[in-house]
Design an enzyme around this catalytic site. Structure first.
Site, PDB file in Angstrom:
ATOM      1  N   THR A  98       3.792 -11.279  12.426  1.00  0.00           N
ATOM      2  CA  THR A  98       4.675 -11.191  13.587  1.00  0.00           C
ATOM      3  C   THR A  98       6.098 -11.262  13.060  1.00  0.00           C
ATOM      4  O   THR A  98       6.554 -12.314  12.604  1.00  0.00           O
ATOM      5  CB  THR A  98       4.403 -12.329  14.584  1.00  0.00           C
ATOM      6  OG1 THR A  98       3.079 -12.186  15.090  1.00  0.00           O
ATOM      7  CG2 THR A  98       5.393 -12.276  15.744  1.00  0.00           C
ATOM      8  N   LYS A 173       4.208  -7.238  20.761  1.00  0.00           N
ATOM      9  CA  LYS A 173       3.931  -8.651  20.488  1.00  0.00           C
ATOM     10  C   LYS A 173       5.009  -9.541  21.099  1.00  0.00           C
ATOM     11  O   LYS A 173       4.725 -10.649  21.575  1.00  0.00           O
ATOM     12  CB  LYS A 173       3.839  -8.891  18.986  1.00  0.00           C
ATOM     13  CG  LYS A 173       3.556 -10.337  18.574  1.00  0.00           C
ATOM     14  CD  LYS A 173       2.213 -10.840  19.095  1.00  0.00           C
ATOM     15  CE  LYS A 173       1.967 -12.319  18.764  1.00  0.00           C
ATOM     16  NZ  LYS A 173       1.658 -12.548  17.349  1.00  0.00           N
ATOM     17  N   LYS A 241       9.788 -19.500  16.049  1.00  0.00           N
ATOM     18  CA  LYS A 241      10.136 -18.357  15.196  1.00  0.00           C
ATOM     19  C   LYS A 241       9.990 -17.060  15.981  1.00  0.00           C
ATOM     20  O   LYS A 241      10.884 -16.204  15.979  1.00  0.00           O
ATOM     21  CB  LYS A 241       9.258 -18.349  13.947  1.00  0.00           C
ATOM     22  CG  LYS A 241       9.589 -17.238  12.932  1.00  0.00           C
ATOM     23  CD  LYS A 241       8.754 -15.976  13.114  1.00  0.00           C
ATOM     24  CE  LYS A 241       7.313 -16.214  12.687  1.00  0.00           C
ATOM     25  NZ  LYS A 241       6.513 -14.939  12.727  1.00  0.00           N
TER      26      LYS A 241
END
Length: 294
Positions: A98, A173, A241
């Site tokens: 990711t 995502k 994050k």
């Protein structure tokens, strides 16, 4: 002949994903920054371990990676001893990290200059999804490259979809994380309110989960949230994050994400409670300690 593949990064996600490829009969070459993790993987699965990403990638038709962030990804691809140095023309690099859409486009351009295919393919489903071979994979890249790789992706996925050109997987995502953040905060507030109102929160969930309020988070996390257990998957540090990537992208594309920004702040407060490694449902813990932030 058996297809040779490489897998770079044997963390909580990459470890079982590489294992599924090995169990499917592919010849798997692995690399992990901590070599003992690769050694442990070899005790459970058939394959070979190598000292650098370039060595692992050499001779592989497909190279997969699942690492921490943009900088980690650059290091294992275009850095010294990076995988791109060992990859042949017409091989394909598949990134399950990711990461940002920008780094996906950057690395796709570097790969294209060497005649290497590239897909950004972040996953959803967490550690349990990886271990059960039931991940959702969001892919960005060229259709022909995607069709070559798809038979391997289904080894550890229940759903695989091509969303558009390189970067589209990462953008999808981001949408996933935006939605999760809002749902978990809403569930946390609902459980908190139920308790404050003197209701049996578990009984409330049993009722409302049969209606429009139902969600995966409600079905799978309400019991552990009420029990104060937060050791069930995706860590707060990782979510922050990801939300940082989301909020940076929103600055570029002009999207307004007030709830996401607020939940990111709430996760920083969970970190201050010592919950950096708690799972994302720990937003509920913040509400039981709200005086610390008033």
């Amino acid at each position: 002949m058996t297809t040779t593949v490489a897998f770079i990064g044997l963390g909580v996600m990459g470890y079982p994903m590489a294992g599924y490829l090995s169990n499917a009969g592919y010849r798997v070459r692995v690399y992990n920054r901590t070599a003992s993790r690769a050694d442990k993987w070899l005790e459970a699965y058939r394959g070979e371990a190598f000292a650098t990403p370039a060595e692992a990638a050499r001779g592989a038709e497909f190279v997969f990676a699942c690492v921490g962030n943009d900088d980690d990804l650059r290091q294992v691809t275009t850095g010294p001893d990076g995988a791109f140095l060992g990859m042949d023309q017409d091989s394909v690099f598949v990134d399950h990290t990711t990461a940002s859409a920008n780094v996906a486009r950057e690395l796709a351009a570097a790969a294209a200059a060497q005649g290497i295919g590239f897909l950004d393919a972040p996953v959803s489903g967490g550690q349990a999804g990886a271990e059960n071979g039931a991940l959702t994979i969001m892919v960005g890249g060229d259709e022909s490259v995607y069709q070559r790789v798809k038979p391997l992706l289904v080894c550890y996925a229940r759903a695989v979809n091509l969303l558009g050109p390189v970067g589209s997987g990462q953008l999808c995502k981001m949408v996933n994380q935006i939605c999760i953040a809002g749902v978990v905060q809403g569930l946390s507030e609902g459980l908190h309110f139920a308790r404050a109102a003197g209701l049996d929160a578990a009984q409330v969930v049993e009722v409302i989960s049969k209606g429009a309020a139902q969600s995966w988070q409600m079905e799978n996390r309400y019991k552990t949230m009420l029990a104060g257990e937060y050791e069930h998957g995706f860590a707060v540090d990782w979510m922050r994050k990801d939300l940082g990537i989301v909020l940076d992208e929103a600055k570029r594309n002009g999207a307004l994400l007030p709830v996401t920004a607020l939940v990111d702040q709430f996760y920083s407060e969970v970190q201050a409670l010592g919950g950096s490694r708690w799972d994302t449902s720990s937003l509920f813990a913040r509400l039981t300690n709200i005086r610390d932030f008033s």
